[in-house]
Design an enzyme around this catalytic site. Structure first.
Site, short mmCIF file in Angstrom:
data_model
loop_
_atom_site.label_atom_id
_atom_site.label_comp_id
_atom_site.label_asym_id
_atom_site.label_seq_id
_atom_site.Cartn_x
_atom_site.Cartn_y
_atom_site.Cartn_z
N GLU A 504 1.37 -1.15 -0.17
CA GLU A 504 -0.20 -0.11 -0.26
C GLU A 504 1.14 1.27 -0.19
O GLU A 504 0.14 2.07 -0.16
CB GLU A 504 -0.79 -0.13 1.34
N HIS A 507 1.99 2.21 -3.83
CA HIS A 507 0.47 3.05 -4.24
C HIS A 507 0.82 4.81 -3.82
O HIS A 507 0.32 5.64 -4.55
CB HIS A 507 -0.76 2.31 -3.98
#
Length: 714
Positions: A504, A507
């Site tokens: 994550e 991202h």
């Protein structure tokens, strides 16, 4: 679909909104934020503000669109394409804040508001996309795009992508077909929300909880027992019941479900929990079986309206894969290389289990995690619990954030003056190497009741630049579901949870690093089969000693992760790689099965049977009656991965190939990192294959992935 993801607010648009407000208390979503960096003023927003802000935001956006569509000036990039990209900021801000908090907080009031405004937002989006005057102007600019030699490559790409987005969303349709598209889009939006909410509600369904006694916790690590004991205490207290110290509670959420399946010695209870988990949304109050068929059928109708034979053919336009043949070729290529090694892995685990369970023992899906871990431990004298003491959360936060420092020169500083939406959330200022602020990162790590399962990255505001080059800072968020600390106990993460964090964070770096001018091309607004490259790339560092030595220290003694344990971990990483790949292929085949149908699914189609047939080419275990993935498969039925789940494997090919470049020159090599950073900063301003080839010097192949997984190429 075209997304109105837009840039910084102008004084004119804000004044317009304020003037249209209720005249009493100022709605914080409709006025300039007084928070640092104009961050979202979570501390001032009430639940009553969302609906008003969305209503006013739609009114303002309609005025902006009207002004563009009705202009007497000749259509140009500036007065049409750029103006469209920069419209709707107030609406976008309100919607992003509501939808993000709906997922992160699981508040029933927010959920009800989301349900109420979704059809209104869907209608607004459809009206925008089917605005004939607006599209005429977009098409006029598109048709003459090559006559403008003064436009930058980003501006040319924005023209092409805007035209494509509208054209693929029905703008070229006429008459009855246009109205049919409008109705279908509205219905599909409603179904997507209903599907998602059913998944969330059934995850938290009291009927999907496993209560066990002390004797049935045999095999579970002490940390898991403590967490499940605390969960039981909280659940009993919330129901007004007296606590029972001998009871433990396990749920459908990953921090609870996964350890039970891996460590619990009671096979019957593993089977019970497995079936409970894999029968979610089949029948009952939160049934999704008919909803998912309706979603698949409506998508097929939309595709046929657009002149395509199936939804995948329609949806794969504007992706790196481009068409269904390329997707199926990738899945088949991986199947050819991983299927036999997977069978060998499973057979080996079964033989190992039979030494304890007898020759008649047959490995079932609820046995895989348990016996796979046992064999891994026997082979390498290692399991995930051995690493947890070295992955204390605060140290891991420093290490993961520090990865961006070593690669790109970014630094992070918590700013407690930035409002957050929950006490668990931390807000960080992110700085460039030169000391300038790159953006704001919110980190929300802990599981709480009602919170959507899994982990994700999102944004509250995208990065953009105005005409003078002034940059609007992105507001980026990562959300996980790690177990909360119990008392004074530290939070210790499994290697899988650290991998999730790295994923994550990749991202997040994509969103934070963006240096685009236009929101539609900013950050993660790239082709969906390219976006996972940057998250999966980060996962490679989990096995790198040079990276781990920087933070992986025992939470009690402070010693580094021992070389012997790290070596076992590295060897264990390839263990089960074939199984993991084939499992992912199963999801990919299932996704493509639903989205390559050329005739509607009949009412009498049994979801379990459809799923079994779709996944037979990559079958691992026999299908279990009453169990199916489809009814809770949010990625494809309510998320953005319809006809796109293959993108995880597509990006895995990319990330392995990209990391091979770092392995060759050094995992923190600044020249290589600089080239990779250019991809991070570019967002959707350049065709992704062009970007990748500029970085790597060639197109990617599966070779690096096979090598990383220890698979011989066929």
């Amino acid at each position: 679909m075209y997304k109105f993801i837009l840039g910084s607010m102008t004084a004119i648009s804000l004044m317009s909104c304020v003037n249209e407000g209720t005249g009493g208390r100022s709605n914080p979503l409709l006025i300039p934020s007084g928070a640092p960096f104009q961050a979202v003023p979570f501390d001032k927003i009430s639940t009553d503000d969302y609906e008003e802000a969305i209503t006013q935001g739609i009114k303002l956006h309609n005025k902006e669109i009207d002004a563009i569509a009705s202009s007497d000036d000749e259509p140009s990039f500036e007065n049409t394409i750029a103006a469209l990209d920069r419209s709707g900021v107030v609406l976008n801000g309100a919607v992003q804040t509501l939808s993000n908090l709906d997922a992160a907080l699981g508040d029933t009031v927010l959920m009800n508001i989301m349900t109420k405004v979704t059809p209104i937002l869907s209608e607004h989006s459809t009206n925008l996309l089917l605005n004939e005057k607006l599209f005429e102007r977009i098409k006029a600019v598109y048709d003459k795009r090559n006559e403008r030699t003064d436009l930058s490559s980003e501006e040319q790409r924005l023209i092409s992508e805007t035209y494509r987005s509208f054209a693929e969303s029905g703008a070229n349709l006429k008459g009855e077909a246009r109205e049919e598209f409008r109705k279908l889009s509205s219905r599909l939006s409603d179904l997507n929300v209903k599907f998602s909410q059913n998944v969330t509600n059934d995850m938290a369904n009291p009927n999907r909880r496993l209560w066990v006694k002390e004797a049935d916790t045999k095999g579970l690590p002490e940390s898991i027992k403590k967490a499940s004991r605390e969960a039981a205490r909280e659940a009993l207290e919330s129901e007004g019941k007296t606590d029972n110290p001998s009871l433990y509670l396990f749920t459908m959420f990953a921090p609870s479900y996964s350890p039970f399946m891996m460590y619990a010695e009671n096979r019957d209870l593993r089977e019970k929990l497995y079936k409970m988990y894999n029968s979610r949304n089949i029948g009952g109050e939160f049934d999704n079986t008919n909803i998912l068929k309706d979603i698949a059928n409506i998508r097929l109708q939309i595709a046929k309206l657009m002149g395509k034979k199936n939804f995948a053919e329609y949806h794969l336009q504007g992706t790196m894969a481009a068409n269904t043949d390329n997707v199926m070729n990738l899945l088949q290529q991986l199947r050819n290389n991983y299927m036999e090694p997977m069978k060998e892995e499973v057979e080996e685990i079964q033989k190992f289990a039979r030494k304890s369970e007898g020759e008649k023992f047959m490995l079932k899906p609820w046995d895989y995690s348990f016996w796979s871990d046992k064999l891994k431990n026997a082979r390498y004298a290692f399991n995930d619990e051995d690493l947890k003491p070295y992955f204390e959360l605060n140290n891991t936060i420093s290490g993961v954030l520090g990865l961006a420092t070593k690669l790109y020169g970014y630094t992070f500083k918590e700013n407690k003056n930035i409002p957050v939406y929950h006490p668990d959330v931390k807000a960080f200022e992110v700085f460039e190497k030169d000391g300038s602020v790159l953006g704001i990162l919110y980190a929300d790590f802990f599981y709480r009741a009602g919170k959507s399962p899994g982990a994700w990255m999102t944004e509250f505001r995208p990065e953009t630049k105005d005409d003078k080059g002034n940059r609007t800072l992105p507001l980026i968020s990562i959300v996980c579901n790690f177990s909360k600390p119990v008392g004074s106990e530290p939070v210790l993460l499994t290697p899988g949870e650290v991998e999730t964090f790295l994923h994550e964070f990749g991202h997040a770096l994509h969103g934070l690093s963006s240096q685009a001018t236009y929101a539609s091309l900013s950050g993660t607004n790239v082709y969906h089969d390219f976006v996972e490259l940057f998250s999966q790339f980060n996962e490679n560092y989990l096995t790198e000693k040079e990276f781990l030595d920087g933070f992986a220290r025992h939470y009690k003694t402070g010693e580094k992760l021992p070389a012997e344990l790290l070596d076992k971990f590295l060897k264990a990483q390839q263990y089960g790689a074939a199984y993991a790949c084939v499992r992912q292929l199963g999801f990919g085949y299932l996704d493509m099965a639903y989205h390559t149908i050329e005739n509607p699914l009949e009412e009498n189609v049994v979801v379990e049977e459809f799923e079994k047939k779709a996944q037979d080419p990559v079958r691992i275990f026999e299908a279990i009656d009453g169990c199916a993935t489809s009814p809770s498969f949010g990625h494809i039925f309510s998320g953005g991965y319809a006809a796109g789940y293959y993108g995880y494997k597509w990006a895995e090919v990319l990330d392995a190939d990209a990391f091979a470049e770092f392995k060759e020159h050094g995992i923190f090599d600044q020249t290589t990192a600089g080239k990779f950073k250019k991809m991070l900063r570019s967002g959707g301003t350049v065709d992704p294959m062009e970007l990748y080839k500029e970085f790597r010097g060639k197109e990617p192949t599966v070779d690096a992935l096979l090598k990383r997984d220890g698979i011989e190429k066929n």
